[in-house]
Design an enzyme around this catalytic site. Sequence first.
Site, short mmCIF file in Angstrom:
data_model
loop_
_atom_site.label_atom_id
_atom_site.label_comp_id
_atom_site.label_asym_id
_atom_site.label_seq_id
_atom_site.Cartn_x
_atom_site.Cartn_y
_atom_site.Cartn_z
CB SER A 124 -7.62 15.95 0.97
OG SER A 124 -7.74 16.57 -0.28
CE1 TYR A 148 -7.59 10.36 -1.12
CE2 TYR A 148 -8.29 12.45 -2.12
CZ TYR A 148 -7.44 11.73 -1.28
OH TYR A 148 -6.44 12.40 -0.60
CE LYS A 152 -7.41 11.18 2.43
NZ LYS A 152 -6.44 10.57 3.33
P1 NAD Z 1 1.63 7.96 -0.94
O1 NAD Z 1 0.87 6.98 -1.73
O2 NAD Z 1 2.98 8.36 -1.41
O3 NAD Z 1 1.78 7.46 0.57
C1 NAD Z 1 0.79 6.65 1.20
C2 NAD Z 1 1.50 5.45 1.79
O4 NAD Z 1 0.54 4.63 2.42
C3 NAD Z 1 2.21 4.59 0.74
O5 NAD Z 1 3.55 4.40 1.13
C4 NAD Z 1 1.43 3.28 0.73
O6 NAD Z 1 2.27 2.18 0.48
C5 NAD Z 1 0.84 3.27 2.12
N1 NAD Z 1 -0.41 2.51 2.26
C6 NAD Z 1 -1.53 2.57 1.49
N2 NAD Z 1 -2.47 1.75 1.96
C7 NAD Z 1 -1.95 1.16 3.06
C8 NAD Z 1 -2.45 0.19 3.97
N3 NAD Z 1 -3.67 -0.33 3.84
N4 NAD Z 1 -1.65 -0.20 4.99
C9 NAD Z 1 -0.38 0.32 5.13
N5 NAD Z 1 0.13 1.21 4.28
C10 NAD Z 1 -0.65 1.64 3.26
O7 NAD Z 1 0.70 9.25 -0.76
P2 NAD Z 1 1.03 10.68 -0.15
O8 NAD Z 1 0.97 11.66 -1.26
O9 NAD Z 1 2.23 10.62 0.70
O10 NAD Z 1 -0.27 10.89 0.73
C11 NAD Z 1 -0.28 10.63 2.11
C12 NAD Z 1 -1.66 10.95 2.64
O11 NAD Z 1 -1.99 12.30 2.36
C13 NAD Z 1 -2.78 10.10 2.01
O12 NAD Z 1 -3.71 9.77 3.01
C14 NAD Z 1 -3.41 11.06 1.01
O13 NAD Z 1 -4.77 10.77 0.79
C15 NAD Z 1 -3.24 12.38 1.72
N6 NAD Z 1 -3.23 13.53 0.80
C16 NAD Z 1 -2.31 13.55 -0.23
C17 NAD Z 1 -2.34 14.61 -1.13
C18 NAD Z 1 -1.36 14.65 -2.28
O14 NAD Z 1 -1.60 15.39 -3.23
N7 NAD Z 1 -0.26 13.91 -2.26
C19 NAD Z 1 -3.26 15.65 -0.98
C20 NAD Z 1 -4.17 15.61 0.09
C21 NAD Z 1 -4.14 14.52 0.97
#
Ligand code: NAD
Length: 337
Positions: A124, A148, A152
């Site tokens: 991120s 958080y 990362k």
């Molecule tokens: P999201 O919450 O929709 O998807 C994450 C998925 O991981 C979920 O389906 C959740 O059920 C699953 N999960 C969480 N912990 C788990 C575990 N211990 N074991 C198995 N599954 C698990 O989030 P997203 O927006 O799709 O984000 C995906 C990744 O991208 C994350 O790592 C997030 O930190 C990163 N990210 C997201 C954003 C954003 O704004 N959405 C920005 C930068 C980085």
Amino acid sequence: MNILLTGGTGYIGSHTAVVLAQAGHDVVLYDNLSNSDRRVVNHLAHITGRPMTFVEGDIRDAELLTRTLRAAGIEAVIHFAGLKAVGESVDKPVEYYANNVQGTISLLQAMQAVSIGTLVFSSSATVYGEPQYLPLDEKHPTSATNPYGRSKLHIEEMLLDVAKSDQRWRIACLRYFNPVGAHDSALIGESPRGIPNNLMPYIAQVAAGQRQALQVFGDDYPTPDGTGVRDYIHVMDLARGHLAALGFLAHHAGWHAVNLGTGHGSSVLEMVRAFEHVSGQSVPYKITPRRPGDVAACYAKADKAARELGWSAQLGLEDMCRSTWKFQRQSESGSSR
Ligand code: NAD
Ligand code: UDP
């Protein structure tokens, strides 16, 4: 290629699954459903026209991961799974480090056990901390301002050590800016539970009449209209960035950090206006004090992705708002998650 997506039923994972399947790859989704819904699996089959394997499991379960990697003949992993709410991470740091850092260690152990070395990690722009200059390039110093972000950063650093230890590792840390929007089908999208933390889903709920007004967190920033500026990127563009990263890793070993952003910043009020224009609805707002921890502006220098991955964002604000609005209305009618 056989590709495992941890967090594959989540927001970004599900959109990436579509892009990978449509590019001819076989995708296995691995998720504990802590922040997603199993109906996504059916929606993905509907969109892509091919069934997708789903394994319900936690990334901290290295044994199940190892078995899954082996059984499916996995050749590369895209690691989305993790917790992602900044505010919650301040209240529950142990949960965040356990899910994100410990979960990644367990994934690395499983990958090592079956000799898989290709990994794309969801990082991120938060790893840049408070911007010292803009646009943010990959050489900008890294730091963290909350658990958080620190999780990362820890993971990125851990992955760097891992890549240095053995030349067989091929690791890309993709530093996402602000993903928004949904697939055109409106079958998948971002469905925050409870009150949305992020701007775009909040705007969508106000436009739909589910919430009275948007709170604009500060209009006294040193930006053109005083409101916060971010680099919003369409989730389908972001998804394609993962496909490009896999293509890159096929020819490049080692550790690589790459920004996935558009290179353009938009203010909160610009987002409100764009959404009103596309939806034909008004989005009432009120100015409230700044949100603690927010920076004035944050946007990417996106040149490295263009140069190294051959990828750049194609979709604009209108596409982002249109697909968000379509997903919002479809969700209200109850036909998607
Ligand atoms: P999201 O919450 O929709 O998807 C994450 C998925 O991981 C979920 O389906 C959740 O059920 C699953 N999960 C969480 N912990 C788990 C575990 N211990 N074991 C198995 N599954 C698990 O989030 P997203 O927006 O799709 O984000 C995906 C990744 O991208 C994350 O790592 C997030 O930190 C990163 N990210 C997201 C954003 C954003 O704004 N959405 C920005 C930068 C980085
Ligand atoms: N924002 C806002 N009201 C909201 C949510 C967000 O004014 O209800 C602003 C926030 O201050 C920031 C921008 O919108 O300037 C993007 O915030 P978001 O939480 O979506 O992303 P991040 O802060 O993680 O970049």
